[in-house]
Design an enzyme around this catalytic site. Structure first.
Site, PDB file in Angstrom:
ATOM      1  N   GLY A  12       0.812  -1.210   0.000  1.00  0.00           N
ATOM      2  CA  GLY A  12       0.000   0.000   0.000  1.00  0.00           C
ATOM      3  C   GLY A  12       0.844   1.257   0.000  1.00  0.00           C
ATOM      4  O   GLY A  12       0.575   2.203  -0.746  1.00  0.00           O
ATOM      5  N   LYS A 182       0.258 -15.580 -10.403  1.00  0.00           N
ATOM      6  CA  LYS A 182       0.935 -14.971  -9.250  1.00  0.00           C
ATOM      7  C   LYS A 182       0.933 -15.940  -8.067  1.00  0.00           C
ATOM      8  O   LYS A 182       1.913 -16.031  -7.316  1.00  0.00           O
ATOM      9  CB  LYS A 182       0.245 -13.673  -8.861  1.00  0.00           C
ATOM     10  CG  LYS A 182       0.868 -12.977  -7.649  1.00  0.00           C
ATOM     11  CD  LYS A 182       2.298 -12.553  -7.896  1.00  0.00           C
ATOM     12  CE  LYS A 182       2.986 -12.042  -6.624  1.00  0.00           C
ATOM     13  NZ  LYS A 182       2.259 -10.957  -5.958  1.00  0.00           N
TER      14      LYS A 182
END
Length: 297
Positions: A12, A182
């Site tokens: 983030g 992923k």
């Protein structure tokens, strides 16, 4: 474009730093008030891959319910925290575009139950490490892939146009396939680094670790037709050589990892195809055993 990022961890903060550097007004939603105070007072510092520092002003808050109007909401919390957010996210306008940045596949169908018209998923291969409440280290350059699962490309177009050499953004065509690829990468790197307590780069420089990496890759390619190339795995380990994987970071901090939502999902999918993945399964149980032991101590 105004962007709010929920989650003030490594992913983030690194995302917030690069967006702010591109001129995007960013609001960072954190869980701890002390982190909010520090981010607002000291600003957000990024230590670049070359050792230089970049400082950006962002707005930090704990008040998700009273966010000012945003053009995009990025959800960059781990899966365990995401479960507590769904009810709050459902209260946002159906016109609010949502971008989910979780590892694994467990959140894919859950997120699509939300009422928002525009929902996308992100997958990152960059290296990031949180050094303190307001400092993030960029450990390795990697792609930020975005796949739009529902809605219009226009809702995410401005984000896709923010191209920076150290923070490349790419549009992927299939969200589920992107997340699966992923998850395969994470299954190769994360549990092995967590059990061996080594950084990513040691998986290719340590001979025995490299043999284990090869074994896991062989198991995954036998179980699934569409996987990544082994050269890409090696390249990622080298690019993020100094990175502490999220699973190892969780072990070092005594936290529960995302082993279930990443590796557990891959193991279940493989088992449905008739493959047990013995090496990966052993690492999976080792990580769980380590976590269980930590809970008792």
């Amino acid at each position: 474009m105004k962007v709010a990022i929920i989650g003030a961890g490594a992913v983030g903060q690194l995302t917030a730093s690069f967006l702010a550097e591109s001129g995007v007004p960013v609001t960072l939603v954190a869980r701890r008030q002390e982190q909010v105070i520090e981010l607002n007072a000291k600003k957000l510092t990024r230590i670049n891959v070359d050792g230089t520092k970049t400082v950006q002003r962002i707005v930090a808050t704990t008040d998700l319910a009273n966010l000012p109007k945003q053009d995009l909401l990025v959800i960059a919390v781990k899966y365990g925290h995401l479960q507590k957010l769904y009810n709050q996210l459902a209260l946002f306008s159906s016109e609010m575009p949502l971008l989910f940045m979780q590892n694994g596949l467990a959140h894919f169908e859950e997120a699509l139950l939300l009422p928002q018209k525009n929902i996308a998923f992100g997958s990152v291969t960059f290296g990031a490490q949180l050094l303190d409440y307001s400092t993030v280290q960029h450990r390795g350059v990697g792609l930020f892939k975005i796949a739009i699962e529902r809605g219009e490309h226009q809702a995410f177009q401005q984000l896709l146009q923010l191209q920076r050499s150290l923070f490349p953004i790419e549009l992927a065509s299939n969200a589920e396939q992107m997340l699966f690829a992923k998850a395969v990468l994470n299954s190769l790197i994360n549990p092995l680094t967590a059990v061996l307590q080594v950084k990513n780069g040691e998986l290719v420089t340590n001979q025995q670790a490299f043999l284990l990496l090869e074994n896991i890759y062989r198991e995954l390619t036998e179980a699934f037709e569409h996987t990544i190339s082994f050269s890409d795995v090696i390249d990622l380990c080298r690019k993020t050589a100094n990175n502490t994987s999220s699973m190892l970071a969780d072990r070092l901090q005594g936290r529960k990892s995302e082993i279930e939502t990443i590796v557990g999902v891959i193991l279940n999918k493989a088992l449905a195809n008739g493959h047990n993945l013995p090496t990966l399964r052993t690492l999976y149980h080792q990580v769980l055993a380590i976590e269980e032991s930590g809970e008792r101590s």
